[in-house]
Design an enzyme around this catalytic site. Structure first.
Site, PDB file in Angstrom:
ATOM      1  N   SER A  81       0.838  -1.205   0.000  1.00 54.15           N
ATOM      2  CA  SER A  81       0.000   0.000   0.000  1.00 54.15           C
ATOM      3  C   SER A  81       0.866   1.246   0.000  1.00 54.15           C
ATOM      4  O   SER A  81       2.090   1.173   0.014  1.00 54.15           O
ATOM      5  CB  SER A  81      -0.915   0.007   1.238  1.00 54.15           C
ATOM      6  OG  SER A  81      -0.152   0.235   2.404  1.00 54.15           O
ATOM      7  N   SER A  83       0.888   3.617   2.451  1.00 53.11           N
ATOM      8  CA  SER A  83       0.885   4.253   3.769  1.00 53.11           C
ATOM      9  C   SER A  83       2.252   4.784   4.186  1.00 53.11           C
ATOM     10  O   SER A  83       2.348   5.580   5.118  1.00 53.11           O
ATOM     11  CB  SER A  83       0.376   3.272   4.833  1.00 53.11           C
ATOM     12  OG  SER A  83       1.311   2.230   5.037  1.00 53.11           O
ATOM     13  N   LYS A 138       5.727   0.438   9.593  1.00 52.02           N
ATOM     14  CA  LYS A 138       5.573   1.843   9.982  1.00 52.02           C
ATOM     15  C   LYS A 138       6.901   2.359  10.528  1.00 52.02           C
ATOM     16  O   LYS A 138       7.866   1.628  10.677  1.00 52.02           O
ATOM     17  CB  LYS A 138       4.486   1.998  11.051  1.00 52.02           C
ATOM     18  CG  LYS A 138       3.115   1.442  10.674  1.00 52.02           C
ATOM     19  CD  LYS A 138       2.443   2.193   9.552  1.00 52.02           C
ATOM     20  CE  LYS A 138       1.105   1.546   9.192  1.00 52.02           C
ATOM     21  NZ  LYS A 138       0.498   2.150   7.980  1.00 52.02           N
ATOM     22  N   SER A 247      -2.727   6.512   6.521  1.00 48.15           N
ATOM     23  CA  SER A 247      -2.029   5.477   7.268  1.00 48.15           C
ATOM     24  C   SER A 247      -2.830   5.098   8.506  1.00 48.15           C
ATOM     25  O   SER A 247      -3.172   5.945   9.333  1.00 48.15           O
ATOM     26  CB  SER A 247      -0.634   5.965   7.701  1.00 48.15           C
ATOM     27  OG  SER A 247      -0.013   5.021   8.533  1.00 48.15           O
TER      28      SER A 247
END
Length: 299
Positions: A81, A83, A138, A247
């Protein structure tokens, strides 16, 4: 991978103890019949396992090497993705160090040997706390004991161990550029501001959508703290995506326990572009190009 290693290992040792001696006996007999002049190709053919167990067992050491390499050294992941834009893009394949934060049990992910802990700014891969079958990636923002505040799309941190009269410090940012991205299918565009941000010793890029609301009504709420403020518990980390308005991260579901962390992202080892014209008959899962300029360390 663990189950496959066990199955091929059982097949290998069964073949080694039960059927391989029979093949060796066949070779010895053939040598006697040829007065020691057995052709090397024939001998090799006689020694090769013919049954499914023997052939499966022949894969054992290859599977074992892959299992050990992925479990304790480097594991590849694909970015699914946007994010982490602009740092990581959909189609990037990353290398994740499995030893940076400790040597772990490959079955339970518990730490066997401590090596280090995540630092502010590290990009980590971890098991999503709400569904441990899903891997997330992340950036570490808050460390154990920190107070993290997200206000007006700015980050403020009061570091663990600060004096009682200390105030949270705003994370340093510098505007690099403003760009527009078309919203697929509706003919409109979103406006993004790309910033250089410094978290700890790491300087990286992140972006915010100037048209997007903060969505603070959906923020994870701790007891006795206002909305948009979080106290990071012991052995946990507060993480955020670099694409701040696209996100699903600690702001919305809470903290990452140390036991969930799988490793530290080292860099991009391969990058595919899957974009193509909507009229194309080629399946979407087939890449349209290799993005050689993205291969290397995190930018």
């Amino acid at each position: 991978m663990f189950i496959l290693t066990i199955l091929t290992g059982i097949a290998y040792f069964y073949d080694y103890k039960i059927t391989r001696p029979k093949r060796l006996a066949s070779v010895a007999k053939a040598r006697e019949e040829t007065a020691g002049k057995l052709d090397s190709k024939v001998e090799k053919e006689l020694l090769e396992p013919k049954d499914i167990i023997g052939q499966t067992g022949s894969l054992f050491f290859v599977i074992l090497f892959v299992f050990v390499f992925r479990s304790f050294i480097i594991e590849p992941f694909r970015i699914p993705s946007g994010s982490m834009l602009p740092t990581l893009q959909d189609g990037d394949f990353i290398a994740v160090s499995k030893w940076s934060y400790g040597i772990r049990n490959p079955l339970t992910n518990s730490i066997l040997i401590n090596t280090s802990t995540p630092k502010r700014g590290d990009v980590i891969v971890f098991k999503y706390p709400e569904d441990k079958n899903v891997d997330f990636i992340k950036r570490v923002v808050g460390l154990p004991g920190d107070i993290v505040i997200y206000q007006n799309k700015n980050i403020y941190i009061l570091k663990a161990g600060s004096d009682k009269d200390a105030i949270p410090e705003q994370v340093s940012t510098k505007l690099l550029e403003t760009l527009e991205e078309e919203i697929s299918g509706i003919g409109l565009a979103d406006k993004y501001e790309v910033y250089e941000e410094k978290l700890g010793d790491i300087t990286h890029r992140m972006r915010v959508n100037t048209n997007a609301p903060m969505m603070s009504q959906y923020f994870y709420k701790q007891d006795n703290t206002p909305v948009g403020m979080w106290r990071v518990p012991e052995n946990c980390y507060f993480v955020m995506g670099d694409n701040r308005d696209n996100s699903k991260d600690s702001r919305f579901w809470g903290f990452v326990p140390m036991e969930n962390i799988k490793g530290k992202t080292l860099g991009i080892w391969l990058s595919f572009d899957f974009k193509r014209d909507s009229s194309s008959s080629i399946p979407e899962w087939i890449p349209s190009a290799v993005r050689f300029d993205r291969i290397g360390g995190l930018k």
